[in-house]
Each structure stands twice: as C-alpha cells, then as structure tokens.
Design an enzyme around this catalytic site. Structure first.
Site, PDB file in Angstrom:
ATOM      1  N   HIS A 135       0.862  -1.191   0.000  1.00 24.48           N
ATOM      2  CA  HIS A 135       0.000   0.000   0.000  1.00 24.48           C
ATOM      3  C   HIS A 135       0.891   1.230   0.000  1.00 24.48           C
ATOM      4  CE1 HIS A 135       0.959   0.972   4.182  1.00 24.48           C
ATOM      5  NE2 HIS A 135       0.714  -0.297   4.501  1.00 24.48           N
ATOM      6  N   ASP A 262      -2.256 -20.001  11.865  1.00 23.39           N
ATOM      7  CA  ASP A 262      -1.108 -20.655  12.497  1.00 23.39           C
ATOM      8  C   ASP A 262      -1.019 -20.242  13.967  1.00 23.39           C
ATOM      9  OD1 ASP A 262       1.624 -21.412  13.252  1.00 23.39           O
ATOM     10  OD2 ASP A 262       1.921 -21.729  11.098  1.00 23.39           O
ATOM     11  N   SER A 277       2.823  -5.098   6.830  1.00 20.87           N
ATOM     12  CA  SER A 277       2.380  -4.714   5.489  1.00 20.87           C
ATOM     13  C   SER A 277       3.461  -5.032   4.470  1.00 20.87           C
ATOM     14  CB  SER A 277       2.065  -3.219   5.435  1.00 20.87           C
ATOM     15  OG  SER A 277       0.959  -2.916   6.225  1.00 20.87           O
TER      16      SER A 277
END
Length: 314
Positions: A135, A262, A277
């Site tokens: 992003h 997980d 990110s």
C-alpha cells in the site's frame, strides 16, 4: 501459439527500514503566531491547505524545512510568493510572514519534509526492482499519500513485538541504523500498491530471497495459503486461509481477505501487526499477493493486494 512466460520474482518477507523525502515541504496544518507584544495572527490561514506541498519560495526551490525557514527569514516580513503542488496542480499564493516572540519571521504553518518507518519487503524482480508494503505511504496527520522526491531502504533489526488485540493494533518495534553499510536500495515511487525502487545487488545477499512464480488473480482460490513473516528476526512461513476474493476490484489494495490460522504466529503477535504490510502471501507454490491492512477489531484477519498489481509498471 507461443505462451507468454509466467513472471518470476524473488520473494522476501524481511522487515526493512524506510526513509523518504517529500517532493517539497508538506503542509500539515496552519498555526497561530504570537508576537512579542502579545498579538496573535494566522498569516497562512485560508491560504495554505492541509496536504499542500511548498516547492518554491520567491522562485527558489526548497527541499527541506530548513530551506523554508531560511527563505522566510530573509523576507524580513515582506510578502513571499509560494509555489504549491495542490491536488496534482501547481499554483502560486502569497503569504505575509509575521514576527514571532523571538523576532523570527514565520509563515504560521506546521510542515513535514520526510518520513521514517518499518515495513516488509515483498519481492524483487529480475532487473533489481523491488516492491514493498503493498500500500502507499500516507502522512500520519493528513492521511494523504506522500509525494516523493526520493528515499532509501535499510536493513533493520526487530527488537520486540507488541501483540495485536481487538481494537488495538499490534506493532513490530525495531531499530534502523541509517548508515551506508546498512543501505540496501533506493526508493523511487510511492503508489497505492506499495513502494518501488531499485535494490543494491551486492547487498541483496543479506536478504532471504526465494525465486517464485507469480499467480494471476483468476488462479487464486479460497482456502489454505501461507504468509512469509518476520517477527523475531527470522523469516518463516505461517499458515493462513484465504476467505474472500474480489476479482473485479480495481485501483485498490484490498483485493482479498485472509485470516491467520497458524497458532505459532497467533501466540506471538495475535495475528497481523503494524510492520507486516508487504508480507508475501503464497498459495499452491506461487506468490498471490501481500498483506496490506489489518482488521482492527479482528487482528487475525486482514486485506491483501494481488501480486500482479504490485509488479512495476514501466
């Protein structure tokens, strides 16, 4: 018919330190100036706007806050002409600086000229172009995407992890040593699909890179997947689940939804934290995308962007 060769990239997943300089000086907000006699003024109010980039003062280019301070100082209170980049257009405005309590001429504006932070390097293309974050980088105060004048990528060390919980995002806490020996590349572009730049090939050996094919959006399916993450200075693959896919989404970095399943990762971080990110997401042995956002109230869930959207466009 000759079939086009499927793109391959070197997938990473390691945290990196990011330093970026803005294209000019970004206006955060206007402010009041109090003079030595107690008079209060706001010389930039209704002239400068949040998100403006001041690129010139009286025709002189500026690149830093100090450049701006120096240019305004020599005006000695006379009106100055500011060249602004506003919503993609260049305009000129005039502001009359006022003297503050210490006798210094000021515009009456809070500004920013750089940004530092930690993100994740997603992949490196064969020509050395890298993609990270998934992003764009936006200003923390204005929320607007930063206009870049350049930047650098550095190796970083994770010191601790603040786990995420409902309503409170977690965070990778690390240290970035801004030394030449730790610089691994230069940042050239800030887009809605992440940042791009060129990696220093000689220093790329310090990164955990694995050559992997790119999966096209129509090949992605709901079901098991893995994410490459680093939470303790070691990149590992963790189990996840793709729960939603939006094949028709355009001009967005929220193309699919994934959930961390997980237990090892959930115990360490609570799911996705700030700094994750750009973490690569793989399915059926191919790179399908990268994590871009966490669901604040459900930190085990987040959005991802398609890998094909992150490929550099020439």
């Amino acid at each position: 018919m000759i079939q086009e060769e499927r793109p391959k990239v070197a997938v990473c997943g390691a945290p990196v330190g990011i330093y970026m300089e803005t294209d000019g000086v970004m206006v955060i907000r206007t402010a009041e100036i109090r003079s030595s006699d107690g008079t209060v003024s706001r010389p930039s109010e209704n002239i400068l706007r949040e998100g403006d980039y001041i690129t010139k003062v009286n025709g002189q280019s500026i690149r830093s806050k100090q450049d701006l301070i120096d240019a305004v100082k020599v005006s000695n209170g006379s009106p100055v002409c500011l060249s602004l980049l506003r919503d993609g257009e260049t305009i000129e405005v005039q502001v009359t600086p006022q003297k503050s309590q210490d006798g210094t001429c000021r515009l009456g504006a809070w500004v920013r000229d750089n940004m530092q932070g930690i993100g994740t390097l997603t992949f490196v293309e064969p020509d050395g172009t890298f993609a990270a974050l998934g992003h764009g980088i936006s200003d923390i105060d204005t929320g607007k995407m930063l206009q870049l004048n350049g930047g650098e990528l550095y190796l970083t060390q994770i010191l601790s992890v603040i786990p995420g919980k409902a309503g409170v995002p977690g965070e990778l806490q690390g240290v970035i040593h801004y030394e030449e020996k730790n610089r691994i590349g230069s940042v050239a572009e800030n887009t809605i699909y992440g940042i791009h730049g060129v990696l220093d090939r000689e220093k790329s050996s310090a990164l955990p890179l694995t050559v992997t094919e790119i999966a096209y959006r129509q090949e992605i399916e709901t079901g098991p997947a893995t994410v490459r993450m680093c939470v303790d200075n070691t990149v590992e693959e963790y189990e996840a689940e793709i729960t939603e896919i939006d094949l028709g989404s355009e001009n967005t970095n929220k193309n699919f939804v994934l959930e961390i399943t997980d237990q090892r990762l959930l115990q360490k971080t609570g799911g996705i934290v700030q700094g994750n990110s750009g973490s690569p997401v793989l399915q059926n042995g191919r790179l399908i995308g990268a994590i871009t956002h966490v669901f604040v109230n459900h930190p085990e869930k987040g959005y991802g962007v398609f890998a094909e959207n992150m490929l550099a466009r020439n």
